[in-house]
Design an enzyme around this catalytic site. Structure first.
Site, mmCIF file in Angstrom:
data_model
loop_
_atom_site.group_PDB
_atom_site.id
_atom_site.type_symbol
_atom_site.label_atom_id
_atom_site.label_comp_id
_atom_site.label_asym_id
_atom_site.label_seq_id
_atom_site.Cartn_x
_atom_site.Cartn_y
_atom_site.Cartn_z
ATOM 1 C CG ASP A 182 -0.348 0.039 2.651
ATOM 2 O OD1 ASP A 182 0.880 0.210 2.314
ATOM 3 O OD2 ASP A 182 -0.930 0.284 3.585
ATOM 4 C CB ILE A 183 0.378 4.616 -1.107
ATOM 5 C CG1 ILE A 183 0.281 3.800 -2.532
ATOM 6 C CG2 ILE A 183 1.208 6.129 -1.475
ATOM 7 C CD1 ILE A 183 -0.479 4.932 -3.499
ATOM 8 C CD GLU A 225 -4.540 3.512 1.332
ATOM 9 O OE1 GLU A 225 -4.249 3.841 2.633
ATOM 10 O OE2 GLU A 225 -5.799 3.665 0.870
#
Length: 253
Positions: A182-183, A225
């Site tokens: 994920d970001i 995300e």
């Protein structure tokens, strides 16, 4: 193209298909007694607004008019030169849309009966319907399997593919590895710059993930995300190398 070539009695026939995104067209089939010319033409992309093809599509009518066949201008565009002295272009129209063009021609100066062109035109009508149906099916398939924002595999399709690979792994002892990522701090991006900028970040990260992975990998948007990379026939060490490459490419961006 085989039917058009046979019915017209000419040695050249080709079909170009329109792109749904822009004005470009692609030659998807070509037959010629000069096999080298057909092979060189196949797969060529050109501006669909140019040449006799562009004029025919704009006019929604075969060109040149009537039974005349003459090379009045470039068939496709200036960068594609064909050794044809006579040519006829049939626009492939489906409803209100031009899905492509059917081209027949000869390296010799030929006069063909108008009735023959009527038969080729009927072949073109069938081709237009087939191409339109294929494009519609492809578009529906893409909408059903692709995430709208990032153009990645969507969560549902990813889950189906994951289930298939797990079953194959159990049955045949094949290795499969899943990478989840994920970001970091993505909420702060949205809060600081707004969701449109957040969408740009998601799309760019998705592009990096796809370009950094292998063609055989399933790269998906897992949600929000979060992203997933599904690697068939890959052990943990091999996946780690790919994941590290992804991480470095995103860091460099």
């Amino acid at each position: 193209v085989e039917a058009a070539k046979r019915v017209s009695g000419l040695e050249f026939a080709a079909i170009a298909v329109s792109s749904e995104e822009d004005d470009m067209m692609k030659v998807v089939a070509a037959l010629d007694n000069d096999e080298a010319q057909a092979k060189e033409l196949l797969g060529r992309v050109f501006d669909g607004r140019q040449g006799l093809v562009g004029a025919s599509i704009k006019a929604r009518h075969p060109l040149p008019h009537g039974s005349a066949m003459t090379r009045q201008q470039h068939v496709f565009e200036a960068s594609i030169d064909l050794a044809l002295k006579t040519v006829k272009v049939f626009p492939l129209i489906w409803g209100d849309f031009a899905v492509g063009a059917l081209v027949v021609g000869s390296a010799q100066e030929r006069n063909i009966a108008l009735g023959t062109f009527d038969m080729v035109s009927v072949i073109g009508d069938h081709a237009a319907t087939a191409i339109a149906n294929a494009q519609m099916y492809e578009r529906m398939e893409m909408l059903a399997t692709t995430d709208g924002l990032t153009a990645m595999t969507n969560h549902r399709t990813f889950q189906e593919r994951f289930d298939e690979l797990i079953k194959a792994s159990d049955r045949y002892g094949r290795q499969v590895t899943l990478v989840l990522c994920d970001i970091d701090h993505f909420k702060s991006i949205n809060d600081t710059y707004g969701h449109p900028v957040g969408d740009i970040v998601l799309k760019r990260v998705a592009q990096i993930l796809k370009s950094s992975s292998r063609e055989t990998d399933v790269v998906a948007r897992y949600g929000g995300e979060e992203f997933a990379i599904l690697m068939d026939e890959t052990d943990g060490q091999g996946a780690l190398q790919i994941a590290e490459r992804v991480r470095q490419n995103i860091m460099a961006e």
